[in-house]
Write a protein that holds these residues in place. Structure first.
Motif, PDB file in Angstrom:
ATOM      1  N   ASP A   1      -0.985  -5.538   6.952  1.00  0.00           N
ATOM      2  CA  ASP A   1      -0.076  -6.198   7.888  1.00  0.00           C
ATOM      3  C   ASP A   1       0.645  -5.222   8.810  1.00  0.00           C
ATOM      4  OD1 ASP A   1      -0.613  -8.652   6.635  1.00  0.00           O
ATOM      5  OD2 ASP A   1       0.987  -8.316   5.173  1.00  0.00           O
ATOM      6  N   ILE A   2       0.599  -3.934   8.494  1.00  0.00           N
ATOM      7  CA  ILE A   2       1.397  -2.955   9.228  1.00  0.00           C
ATOM      8  C   ILE A   2       0.618  -2.397  10.412  1.00  0.00           C
ATOM      9  CG2 ILE A   2       2.532  -0.698   9.083  1.00  0.00           C
ATOM     10  CD1 ILE A   2       3.163  -1.404   6.153  1.00  0.00           C
ATOM     11  N   ASP A   3       1.224  -2.461  11.573  1.00  0.00           N
ATOM     12  CA  ASP A   3       0.692  -1.849  12.789  1.00  0.00           C
ATOM     13  C   ASP A   3       1.288  -0.443  12.849  1.00  0.00           C
ATOM     14  OD1 ASP A   3       0.197  -0.931  15.367  1.00  0.00           O
ATOM     15  OD2 ASP A   3       0.623  -2.866  16.308  1.00  0.00           O
ATOM     16  N   ILE A   4       0.510   0.546  12.418  1.00  0.00           N
ATOM     17  CA  ILE A   4       1.042   1.902  12.282  1.00  0.00           C
ATOM     18  C   ILE A   4       1.439   2.498  13.632  1.00  0.00           C
ATOM     19  CG2 ILE A   4      -1.173   3.123  12.307  1.00  0.00           C
ATOM     20  CD1 ILE A   4       0.073   4.877   9.997  1.00  0.00           C
ATOM     21  N   GLU A   5       0.707   2.177  14.682  1.00  0.00           N
ATOM     22  CA  GLU A   5       1.064   2.709  16.008  1.00  0.00           C
ATOM     23  C   GLU A   5       2.403   2.131  16.470  1.00  0.00           C
ATOM     24  OE1 GLU A   5      -0.256   5.304  17.458  1.00  0.00           O
ATOM     25  OE2 GLU A   5      -1.576   5.356  15.714  1.00  0.00           O
ATOM     26  N   ARG A   6       2.610   0.869  16.233  1.00  0.00           N
ATOM     27  CA  ARG A   6       3.896   0.264  16.582  1.00  0.00           C
ATOM     28  C   ARG A   6       5.022   0.889  15.756  1.00  0.00           C
ATOM     29  NH1 ARG A   6       5.865  -6.051  16.285  1.00  0.00           N
ATOM     30  NH2 ARG A   6       7.977  -5.574  16.929  1.00  0.00           N
ATOM     31  N   ALA A   7       4.758   1.107  14.462  1.00  0.00           N
ATOM     32  CA  ALA A   7       5.771   1.732  13.604  1.00  0.00           C
ATOM     33  C   ALA A   7       6.114   3.132  14.108  1.00  0.00           C
ATOM     34  CB  ALA A   7       5.284   1.783  12.158  1.00  0.00           C
TER      35      ALA A   7
ATOM     36  N   ALA B   1       4.414   5.590   5.900  1.00  0.00           N
ATOM     37  CA  ALA B   1       3.951   6.118   4.609  1.00  0.00           C
ATOM     38  C   ALA B   1       3.141   5.070   3.855  1.00  0.00           C
ATOM     39  CB  ALA B   1       5.145   6.565   3.765  1.00  0.00           C
ATOM     40  N   PHE B   2       3.605   3.836   3.876  1.00  0.00           N
ATOM     41  CA  PHE B   2       2.933   2.746   3.175  1.00  0.00           C
ATOM     42  C   PHE B   2       1.546   2.503   3.760  1.00  0.00           C
ATOM     43  CE2 PHE B   2       2.416  -1.841   2.121  1.00  0.00           C
ATOM     44  CZ  PHE B   2       2.562  -1.744   0.750  1.00  0.00           C
ATOM     45  N   ALA B   3       1.451   2.503   5.091  1.00  0.00           N
ATOM     46  CA  ALA B   3       0.154   2.270   5.738  1.00  0.00           C
ATOM     47  C   ALA B   3      -0.827   3.403   5.440  1.00  0.00           C
ATOM     48  CB  ALA B   3       0.356   2.118   7.239  1.00  0.00           C
ATOM     49  N   ARG B   4      -0.330   4.626   5.340  1.00  0.00           N
ATOM     50  CA  ARG B   4      -1.190   5.772   5.032  1.00  0.00           C
ATOM     51  C   ARG B   4      -1.667   5.790   3.586  1.00  0.00           C
ATOM     52  NH1 ARG B   4       2.521  10.188   7.465  1.00  0.00           N
ATOM     53  NH2 ARG B   4       2.036   9.998   9.667  1.00  0.00           N
ATOM     54  N   GLU B   5      -0.723   5.540   2.666  1.00  0.00           N
ATOM     55  CA  GLU B   5      -0.983   5.732   1.236  1.00  0.00           C
ATOM     56  C   GLU B   5      -1.311   4.445   0.485  1.00  0.00           C
ATOM     57  OE1 GLU B   5      -0.993   8.798  -0.092  1.00  0.00           O
ATOM     58  OE2 GLU B   5      -0.444   9.659   1.846  1.00  0.00           O
ATOM     59  N   GLY B   6      -0.966   3.300   1.044  1.00  0.00           N
ATOM     60  CA  GLY B   6      -1.139   2.053   0.318  1.00  0.00           C
ATOM     61  C   GLY B   6      -0.010   1.767  -0.646  1.00  0.00           C
ATOM     62  N   LYS B   7       0.952   2.682  -0.669  1.00  0.00           N
ATOM     63  CA  LYS B   7       2.156   2.513  -1.469  1.00  0.00           C
ATOM     64  C   LYS B   7       3.187   3.512  -0.965  1.00  0.00           C
ATOM     65  CE  LYS B   7       0.570   5.513  -5.161  1.00  0.00           C
ATOM     66  NZ  LYS B   7       0.374   5.661  -6.576  1.00  0.00           N
ATOM     67  N   ILE B   8       4.411   3.363  -1.400  1.00  0.00           N
ATOM     68  CA  ILE B   8       5.492   4.241  -0.958  1.00  0.00           C
ATOM     69  C   ILE B   8       5.441   5.530  -1.764  1.00  0.00           C
ATOM     70  CG2 ILE B   8       7.976   4.501  -0.655  1.00  0.00           C
ATOM     71  CD1 ILE B   8       6.713   2.278   1.052  1.00  0.00           C
ATOM     72  N   THR B   9       5.434   6.642  -1.072  1.00  0.00           N
ATOM     73  CA  THR B   9       5.512   7.946  -1.739  1.00  0.00           C
ATOM     74  C   THR B   9       6.645   8.718  -1.091  1.00  0.00           C
ATOM     75  OG1 THR B   9       3.844   8.803  -0.219  1.00  0.00           O
ATOM     76  CG2 THR B   9       3.071   8.061  -2.355  1.00  0.00           C
ATOM     77  N   GLU B  10       7.770   8.797  -1.786  1.00  0.00           N
ATOM     78  CA  GLU B  10       8.918   9.505  -1.232  1.00  0.00           C
ATOM     79  C   GLU B  10       9.085  10.831  -1.924  1.00  0.00           C
ATOM     80  OE1 GLU B  10      12.460   7.237   0.028  1.00  0.00           O
ATOM     81  OE2 GLU B  10      11.616   5.722  -1.301  1.00  0.00           O
TER      82      GLU B  10
ATOM     83  N   SER C   1       5.498  -6.939   3.826  1.00  0.00           N
ATOM     84  CA  SER C   1       4.214  -6.554   4.413  1.00  0.00           C
ATOM     85  C   SER C   1       3.291  -5.953   3.374  1.00  0.00           C
ATOM     86  CB  SER C   1       4.414  -5.492   5.499  1.00  0.00           C
ATOM     87  OG  SER C   1       5.372  -5.872   6.434  1.00  0.00           O
ATOM     88  N   GLY C   2       2.033  -6.310   3.480  1.00  0.00           N
ATOM     89  CA  GLY C   2       0.991  -5.599   2.761  1.00  0.00           C
ATOM     90  C   GLY C   2       0.486  -4.493   3.674  1.00  0.00           C
ATOM     91  N   VAL C   3      -0.341  -3.604   3.166  1.00  0.00           N
ATOM     92  CA  VAL C   3      -0.848  -2.491   3.971  1.00  0.00           C
ATOM     93  C   VAL C   3      -1.531  -3.000   5.244  1.00  0.00           C
ATOM     94  CG1 VAL C   3      -2.474  -0.557   4.010  1.00  0.00           C
ATOM     95  CG2 VAL C   3      -1.132  -0.990   1.974  1.00  0.00           C
TER      96      VAL C   3
END
Length: 146
Positions: free
Chosen positions: A88-94, A137-146, A84-86
């Motif tokens: 592509d992600i349905d944040i509410e579903r996630a 996290a990906f949808a919020r930041e555009g990348k993974i931030t752990e 998925s790209g940013v």
């Protein structure tokens, strides 16, 4: 030595990506693996995490689910359950899925106090929790931030 690799990313539904790239970073089970042109042949398992693709100085981020990678003759083939790209992600579903998996995990933990619950069931839920947290996290930041 070639200056590019050909990256192909395939999910069960479709071919997601098929382009020349300068570099690709993938989520291996033991950490990130960086694949550059001229890389030795490998076949490896992938975990859930971020795939970072560099093309002509520009970097793109994708969330990939578990799968496999094969590197051979400057071709990188990623077979994954999802990519998925940013956008592509349905944040509410996630968020809904995360809540559902968290509830299911609590129920499994309670059930395991009275009966034997196979470890692979727990592992499936842990993986699902990780995937949904990473999506958010990906949808919020555009990348993974752990």
């Amino acid at each position: 030595m070639a200056e590019t690799l050909h990256l192909e990313v395939v999910t069960p539904e479709k071919a997601v990506f098929s382009e020349p790239v300068n570099d690709v970073v993938l989520p291996g089970l033991l950490g990130q693996m960086d694949i550059l042109p001229g890389h030795l042949p490998i076949l490896s398992v992938l975990g859930v995490g971020e795939m970072i693709v560099t093309q002509e100085g520009k970097t793109r981020h994708f969330l990939v689910e578990q799968g496999y990678v094969e590197v051979f003759n400057d071709r990188v083939t990623v077979l994954t359950e999802g990519c998925s790209g940013v956008s592509d992600i349905d944040i509410e579903r996630a968020r809904r899925d995360l809540e559902r998996y968290e509830t299911a995990m609590v129920e499994l933990e309670e059930r395991s106090k009275n009966e034997m619950v196979p470890e692979d069931i727990f592992e499936q839920h842990r993986l699902a929790l990780k995937r949904e947290r990473m999506k958010i996290a990906f949808a919020r930041e555009g990348k993974i931030t752990e």
